[in-house]
Write a protein that holds these residues in place. Sequence first.
Motif, PDB file in Angstrom:
ATOM      1  N   LEU A   1      35.707  40.355  44.415  1.00 40.11           N
ATOM      2  CA  LEU A   1      35.816  39.502  43.228  1.00 40.11           C
ATOM      3  C   LEU A   1      37.271  39.134  42.959  1.00 40.11           C
ATOM      4  N   MET A   2      38.163  40.101  43.049  1.00 42.81           N
ATOM      5  CA  MET A   2      39.582  39.832  42.780  1.00 42.81           C
ATOM      6  C   MET A   2      40.180  38.897  43.827  1.00 42.81           C
ATOM      7  N   ILE A   3      39.796  39.087  45.078  1.00 44.22           N
ATOM      8  CA  ILE A   3      40.299  38.200  46.137  1.00 44.22           C
ATOM      9  C   ILE A   3      39.808  36.774  45.894  1.00 44.22           C
ATOM     10  N   HIS A   4      38.530  36.631  45.581  1.00 46.71           N
ATOM     11  CA  HIS A   4      37.964  35.306  45.340  1.00 46.71           C
ATOM     12  C   HIS A   4      38.607  34.642  44.126  1.00 46.71           C
ATOM     13  N   LEU A   5      38.756  35.399  43.042  1.00 46.04           N
ATOM     14  CA  LEU A   5      39.406  34.857  41.850  1.00 46.04           C
ATOM     15  C   LEU A   5      40.850  34.466  42.147  1.00 46.04           C
ATOM     16  N   ALA A   6      41.565  35.344  42.829  1.00 44.70           N
ATOM     17  CA  ALA A   6      42.973  35.077  43.136  1.00 44.70           C
ATOM     18  C   ALA A   6      43.118  33.834  44.015  1.00 44.70           C
ATOM     19  N   GLN A   7      42.236  33.672  44.982  1.00 44.37           N
ATOM     20  CA  GLN A   7      42.299  32.484  45.843  1.00 44.37           C
ATOM     21  C   GLN A   7      42.085  31.212  45.024  1.00 44.37           C
TER      22      GLN A   7
ATOM     23  N   PHE B   1      52.040  28.845  32.028  1.00 51.26           N
ATOM     24  CA  PHE B   1      52.057  28.885  33.488  1.00 51.26           C
ATOM     25  C   PHE B   1      52.528  30.256  33.970  1.00 51.26           C
ATOM     26  N   ARG B   2      53.517  30.812  33.293  1.00 52.75           N
ATOM     27  CA  ARG B   2      54.021  32.153  33.645  1.00 52.75           C
ATOM     28  C   ARG B   2      52.946  33.218  33.408  1.00 52.75           C
ATOM     29  N   VAL B   3      52.182  33.068  32.323  1.00 53.33           N
ATOM     30  CA  VAL B   3      51.102  34.012  32.038  1.00 53.33           C
ATOM     31  C   VAL B   3      50.055  33.954  33.154  1.00 53.33           C
ATOM     32  N   MET B   4      49.745  32.744  33.613  1.00 48.54           N
ATOM     33  CA  MET B   4      48.786  32.594  34.711  1.00 48.54           C
ATOM     34  C   MET B   4      49.297  33.286  35.972  1.00 48.54           C
ATOM     35  N   GLN B   5      50.584  33.142  36.258  1.00 48.84           N
ATOM     36  CA  GLN B   5      51.161  33.810  37.423  1.00 48.84           C
ATOM     37  C   GLN B   5      51.109  35.333  37.267  1.00 48.84           C
ATOM     38  N   GLY B   6      51.329  35.817  36.043  1.00 47.95           N
ATOM     39  CA  GLY B   6      51.227  37.254  35.792  1.00 47.95           C
ATOM     40  C   GLY B   6      49.816  37.766  36.018  1.00 47.95           C
ATOM     41  N   GLY B   7      48.837  36.980  35.606  1.00 47.96           N
ATOM     42  CA  GLY B   7      47.443  37.356  35.848  1.00 47.96           C
ATOM     43  C   GLY B   7      47.115  37.411  37.326  1.00 47.96           C
ATOM     44  N   LEU B   8      47.724  36.513  38.108  1.00 45.23           N
ATOM     45  CA  LEU B   8      47.544  36.556  39.564  1.00 45.23           C
ATOM     46  C   LEU B   8      48.071  37.867  40.137  1.00 45.23           C
TER      47      LEU B   8
ATOM     48  N   ALA C   1      48.143  40.699  38.573  1.00 46.88           N
ATOM     49  CA  ALA C   1      47.158  41.729  38.211  1.00 46.88           C
ATOM     50  C   ALA C   1      45.948  41.671  39.145  1.00 46.88           C
ATOM     51  N   MET C   2      45.538  40.459  39.524  1.00 42.58           N
ATOM     52  CA  MET C   2      44.414  40.321  40.467  1.00 42.58           C
ATOM     53  C   MET C   2      44.753  40.946  41.813  1.00 42.58           C
ATOM     54  N   ARG C   3      45.981  40.713  42.278  1.00 39.50           N
ATOM     55  CA  ARG C   3      46.406  41.297  43.557  1.00 39.50           C
ATOM     56  C   ARG C   3      46.413  42.824  43.472  1.00 39.50           C
ATOM     57  N   GLN C   4      46.906  43.352  42.366  1.00 31.83           N
ATOM     58  CA  GLN C   4      46.927  44.805  42.189  1.00 31.83           C
ATOM     59  C   GLN C   4      45.515  45.382  42.200  1.00 31.83           C
ATOM     60  N   MET C   5      44.594  44.713  41.529  1.00 29.22           N
ATOM     61  CA  MET C   5      43.208  45.197  41.485  1.00 29.22           C
ATOM     62  C   MET C   5      42.547  45.064  42.858  1.00 29.22           C
ATOM     63  N   ALA C   6      42.855  44.007  43.587  1.00 30.43           N
ATOM     64  CA  ALA C   6      42.295  43.843  44.937  1.00 30.43           C
ATOM     65  C   ALA C   6      42.799  44.964  45.846  1.00 30.43           C
ATOM     66  N   GLN C   7      44.071  45.305  45.723  1.00 26.91           N
ATOM     67  CA  GLN C   7      44.632  46.379  46.542  1.00 26.91           C
ATOM     68  C   GLN C   7      44.061  47.729  46.144  1.00 26.91           C
ATOM     69  N   ALA C   8      43.888  47.958  44.847  1.00 27.43           N
ATOM     70  CA  ALA C   8      43.320  49.225  44.382  1.00 27.43           C
ATOM     71  C   ALA C   8      41.848  49.321  44.774  1.00 27.43           C
ATOM     72  N   GLY C   9      41.159  48.186  44.731  1.00 25.47           N
ATOM     73  CA  GLY C   9      39.759  48.159  45.136  1.00 25.47           C
ATOM     74  C   GLY C   9      38.777  48.576  44.066  1.00 25.47           C
ATOM     75  N   VAL C  10      39.251  49.201  43.014  1.00 28.76           N
ATOM     76  CA  VAL C  10      38.365  49.625  41.929  1.00 28.76           C
ATOM     77  C   VAL C  10      38.874  49.058  40.608  1.00 28.76           C
ATOM     78  N   TRP C  11      37.944  48.746  39.736  1.00 32.33           N
ATOM     79  CA  TRP C  11      38.255  48.063  38.494  1.00 32.33           C
ATOM     80  C   TRP C  11      38.887  48.994  37.467  1.00 32.33           C
ATOM     81  N   ASP C  12      39.963  48.488  36.881  1.00 32.48           N
ATOM     82  CA  ASP C  12      40.623  49.151  35.755  1.00 32.48           C
ATOM     83  C   ASP C  12      40.549  48.186  34.581  1.00 32.48           C
ATOM     84  N   PRO C  13      39.784  48.512  33.538  1.00 27.71           N
ATOM     85  CA  PRO C  13      39.598  47.594  32.416  1.00 27.71           C
ATOM     86  C   PRO C  13      40.900  47.199  31.703  1.00 27.71           C
ATOM     87  N   VAL C  14      41.960  47.970  31.893  1.00 24.60           N
ATOM     88  CA  VAL C  14      43.251  47.629  31.293  1.00 24.60           C
ATOM     89  C   VAL C  14      43.731  46.271  31.816  1.00 24.60           C
ATOM     90  N   GLN C  15      43.341  45.939  33.034  1.00 29.49           N
ATOM     91  CA  GLN C  15      43.767  44.681  33.648  1.00 29.49           C
ATOM     92  C   GLN C  15      42.918  43.481  33.220  1.00 29.49           C
TER      93      GLN C  15
END
Length: 135
Positions: A46-52, A74-81, A83-97
């Motif tokens: 999901l994170m990979i698909h969203l990030a793409q 625009f900067r906020v959107m980049q920051g969210g990207l 977070a998506m990369r971090q979640m994709a690397q972690a592989g498990v969902w952290d609701p804080v993100q």
Amino acid sequence: MPPRRKPDPRWNPVAKAIARKRLADILTTEKIKLFLLAKGEDCEKLMIHLAQTVTIITVALEYDPTFDKTQPKFRVMQGGLSAMRQMAQAGVWDPVQAIPIEQAVTLAQEFLPRAKDDLVIKAFIDLTKLTALTS
């Protein structure tokens, strides 16, 4: 008789409209999935698909010389990207993100109508080439 080729979306207004609608639909569908994730649930795909998807819009806006890339949204959107990369690397969902990721998706939905069709297509093609090179 040779096989029929698909029309080039860069010149076909119907293909452009369909591509834009698909991006909007992906953002909406994936945003809903985001809210259904439980803490610790697998979220890599999901994170990979969203990030793409968000990256296509971000890159299209970056290509546009008339778009103000210094604006806070625009900067906020980049920051969210990020977070998506971090979640994709972690592989498990952290609701804080959830907040930065949801904000990035919402801003991508807001910015999509401002992104020029030709630049969205260019961003998609360039990112596809980049993905092929890194695979």
